[in-house]
Write a protein that holds these residues in place. Sequence first.
Motif, PDB file in Angstrom:
ATOM      1  N   ASP A  48       0.818  -1.217   0.000  1.00  0.00           N
ATOM      2  CA  ASP A  48       0.000   0.000   0.000  1.00  0.00           C
ATOM      3  C   ASP A  48       0.846   1.258   0.000  1.00  0.00           C
ATOM      4  O   ASP A  48       0.311   2.350  -0.216  1.00  0.00           O
ATOM      5  CB  ASP A  48      -0.952   0.018   1.206  1.00  0.00           C
ATOM      6  CG  ASP A  48      -0.263   0.471   2.474  1.00  0.00           C
ATOM      7  OD1 ASP A  48       0.778  -0.107   2.816  1.00  0.00           O
ATOM      8  OD2 ASP A  48      -0.757   1.386   3.136  1.00  0.00           O
ATOM      9  N   GLY A  49       2.185   1.158   0.226  1.00  0.00           N
ATOM     10  CA  GLY A  49       2.922   2.411   0.284  1.00  0.00           C
ATOM     11  C   GLY A  49       4.412   2.336   0.516  1.00  0.00           C
ATOM     12  O   GLY A  49       5.012   3.338   0.872  1.00  0.00           O
ATOM     13  N   LEU A  50       5.064   1.206   0.300  1.00  0.00           N
ATOM     14  CA  LEU A  50       6.449   1.077   0.749  1.00  0.00           C
ATOM     15  C   LEU A  50       7.458   0.947  -0.388  1.00  0.00           C
ATOM     16  O   LEU A  50       8.622   0.654  -0.149  1.00  0.00           O
ATOM     17  CB  LEU A  50       6.574  -0.120   1.695  1.00  0.00           C
ATOM     18  CG  LEU A  50       7.703  -0.054   2.727  1.00  0.00           C
ATOM     19  CD1 LEU A  50       7.589   1.193   3.597  1.00  0.00           C
ATOM     20  CD2 LEU A  50       7.710  -1.299   3.596  1.00  0.00           C
ATOM     21  N   ILE A  51       7.062   1.180  -1.613  1.00  0.00           N
ATOM     22  CA  ILE A  51       8.029   1.085  -2.714  1.00  0.00           C
ATOM     23  C   ILE A  51       9.023   2.228  -2.623  1.00  0.00           C
ATOM     24  O   ILE A  51       8.657   3.375  -2.365  1.00  0.00           O
ATOM     25  CB  ILE A  51       7.302   1.083  -4.073  1.00  0.00           C
ATOM     26  CG1 ILE A  51       6.530  -0.232  -4.239  1.00  0.00           C
ATOM     27  CG2 ILE A  51       8.284   1.272  -5.226  1.00  0.00           C
ATOM     28  CD1 ILE A  51       5.636  -0.284  -5.445  1.00  0.00           C
ATOM     29  N   ARG A  52      10.290   1.897  -2.845  1.00  0.00           N
ATOM     30  CA  ARG A  52      11.389   2.870  -2.803  1.00  0.00           C
ATOM     31  C   ARG A  52      12.022   2.923  -4.187  1.00  0.00           C
ATOM     32  O   ARG A  52      12.358   1.879  -4.754  1.00  0.00           O
ATOM     33  CB  ARG A  52      12.421   2.459  -1.744  1.00  0.00           C
ATOM     34  CG  ARG A  52      11.814   2.198  -0.363  1.00  0.00           C
ATOM     35  CD  ARG A  52      12.817   1.547   0.584  1.00  0.00           C
ATOM     36  NE  ARG A  52      12.156   1.001   1.757  1.00  0.00           N
ATOM     37  CZ  ARG A  52      11.863   1.691   2.862  1.00  0.00           C
ATOM     38  NH1 ARG A  52      12.184   2.969   2.934  1.00  0.00           N
ATOM     39  NH2 ARG A  52      11.258   1.115   3.884  1.00  0.00           N
ATOM     40  N   GLY A  65       1.018  10.681  -2.107  1.00  0.00           N
ATOM     41  CA  GLY A  65       1.398   9.818  -0.997  1.00  0.00           C
ATOM     42  C   GLY A  65       1.952  10.629   0.147  1.00  0.00           C
ATOM     43  O   GLY A  65       2.562  11.690  -0.060  1.00  0.00           O
ATOM     44  N   SER A  66       1.739  10.137   1.358  1.00  0.00           N
ATOM     45  CA  SER A  66       2.330  10.796   2.527  1.00  0.00           C
ATOM     46  C   SER A  66       2.605   9.762   3.609  1.00  0.00           C
ATOM     47  O   SER A  66       1.841   8.819   3.800  1.00  0.00           O
ATOM     48  CB  SER A  66       1.400  11.888   3.067  1.00  0.00           C
ATOM     49  OG  SER A  66       0.186  11.323   3.531  1.00  0.00           O
ATOM     50  N   ASP A  67       3.707   9.945   4.261  1.00  0.00           N
ATOM     51  CA  ASP A  67       4.136   9.165   5.411  1.00  0.00           C
ATOM     52  C   ASP A  67       4.962  10.103   6.278  1.00  0.00           C
ATOM     53  O   ASP A  67       5.256  11.228   5.850  1.00  0.00           O
ATOM     54  CB  ASP A  67       4.969   7.943   4.972  1.00  0.00           C
ATOM     55  CG  ASP A  67       4.162   6.653   4.916  1.00  0.00           C
ATOM     56  OD1 ASP A  67       3.272   6.498   5.773  1.00  0.00           O
ATOM     57  OD2 ASP A  67       4.418   5.799   4.046  1.00  0.00           O
TER      58      ASP A  67
END
Length: 399
Positions: free
Chosen positions: A293-297, A354-356
Motif C-alpha cells: 500500500d505504500g512502501l516502494i522505494r 502519498g504521505s508518510d
Amino acid sequence: MKRNTLIVIMIIALSITTGYMDQATSHAKSDVNIKPQEVDDRISAWMKKKKVPGLAACIVIGDKIVWSNGYGWANIEKGIPFTPNNTLFQIASVSKTITATATMQLRDKGCFKLDDDVNKFLPFSVKNPKYPNKPITFRHLLSHTSSIQDNDFVYSTYSAGDPVITLKKFVTEYFTSNGLYWTSENYSKYCPGEEEDYSNVGFGLLGYLIETISKKPLETYLQENIYLPLCMPETSFYITNIDAFRHAIPYTYARKHRKKLIDEGDGLLLPEGTIPRIGFNGHVLYSYPTLSDGLIRTSVQQLARFMIAYMNDGSYNDQCILEAKTIEEMLSVQFGKEQGIGWFKRGSRWGHDGSDPGCATEMLFNPKNKIGIIIFCNADVDELKPIVKLLFSTARRML
C-alpha cells in the motif's frame, strides 16, 4: 522548419548552456522559453516556507523526461543532495498504482475477473460481518469500495528497518475472525461497493492476492513483471535491497519541544537514543507490513518510466507492461467522480499522491496531451499543489 524539429533544437541548445541532462533520456533540463532560474527560485522559496529539506521533481512530455532537477538535501547531516536520478526515496501511497498494475496484469492473463469474490483465492475468509452474504471483489479493493477499514493497530506497526511482520502474517491475523489484529472495526458500516472509504489494508490484501495467484513473493513478481521491463533496477520495498546510503532521510520539523513527532509507530521513529529537538528531526528508514500500500522505494527518474508507460498505451522503450485497453479501463471512473482502478482523477489528469512521516510524493499526468509530473520531498507537508501547478504551467509553456 517544422515546429517539433524547432523544439528539439531549442532543447538541445539549452542543454549545452545549462550543462544539465537527464542521464536516462538525454533530454535537457528545460525549453529556452522557460526561465529555469525562475522555476528554481519559486521551488526554493516554497521549500523554505514549508520547512522542506529536500525535493526532486521531473516533467515528462510524450515519452521523454524533458526537465528534472533536485533541491536541498537528502541527508542534512551528511550534506548529501536530493537529486532526481541518484536519490532513492519511499513513494508512499503512490505505490498503490504499481500494486494496481500488477493486479491488472494477472487479470489480463485470465487469472480472475474484476468482479470475482477474492475469497476464491485466499486461505482465509474476508467478509464484512455486517454483510456476510455480500462478496468483496477485486474491483472493490482497487476502487476503495471494499468496506475494509484501517484500524488503529495498522499505524502502530511502523518500525525501524524492514518489516518484522510479513505481509501474509499481517493480513491473515487482520482478516481471520480470531486473529490477533481482527476486530469488527476492521470493516465500515457500509456494504461492499456502496461507499468509497480509502483503505491501506485493502491494498495490503491486494499485495497478498498477487502472491497467492502468481505463486511468487510480491517483491519477485514486481521485479520480474514491472521493474525489469521498465528499467527500474533500484526499486524495491526493502532497504536491504537498495543502497541505503542513497536513500533520502525523512524529516519532521518541530517548531517547539514535543514528546512525539508523529502519530505512527512509537511516535518518533528516530535513531536509538535520540530525542526530539526544535528544528529538523531525521527519522530512521522505516517500514510497515502492508508494504504493497505504500512502501516502494525508487528514484524520480525511475518512477517516471512507469508513468511514461501509462502515458503511452502501456509501453516504455518498446517494453509493454499493460494493454492499451486495460489502461483505458483503469483510467475510467469506477465510483463517484474521481475514483478509478488504483488511480484518482483530478480534473483532466490522473494520478496519486502519498504521505508518510517525513514524506510527501505526487505523480500526476494528463493522458490526452501526455504531460506528467512527479515530485518527491522528504518533509511533512499537507499538499504539493503549488509545485504541481508550477510544473504543469512550465510544461505548457514548453509546448
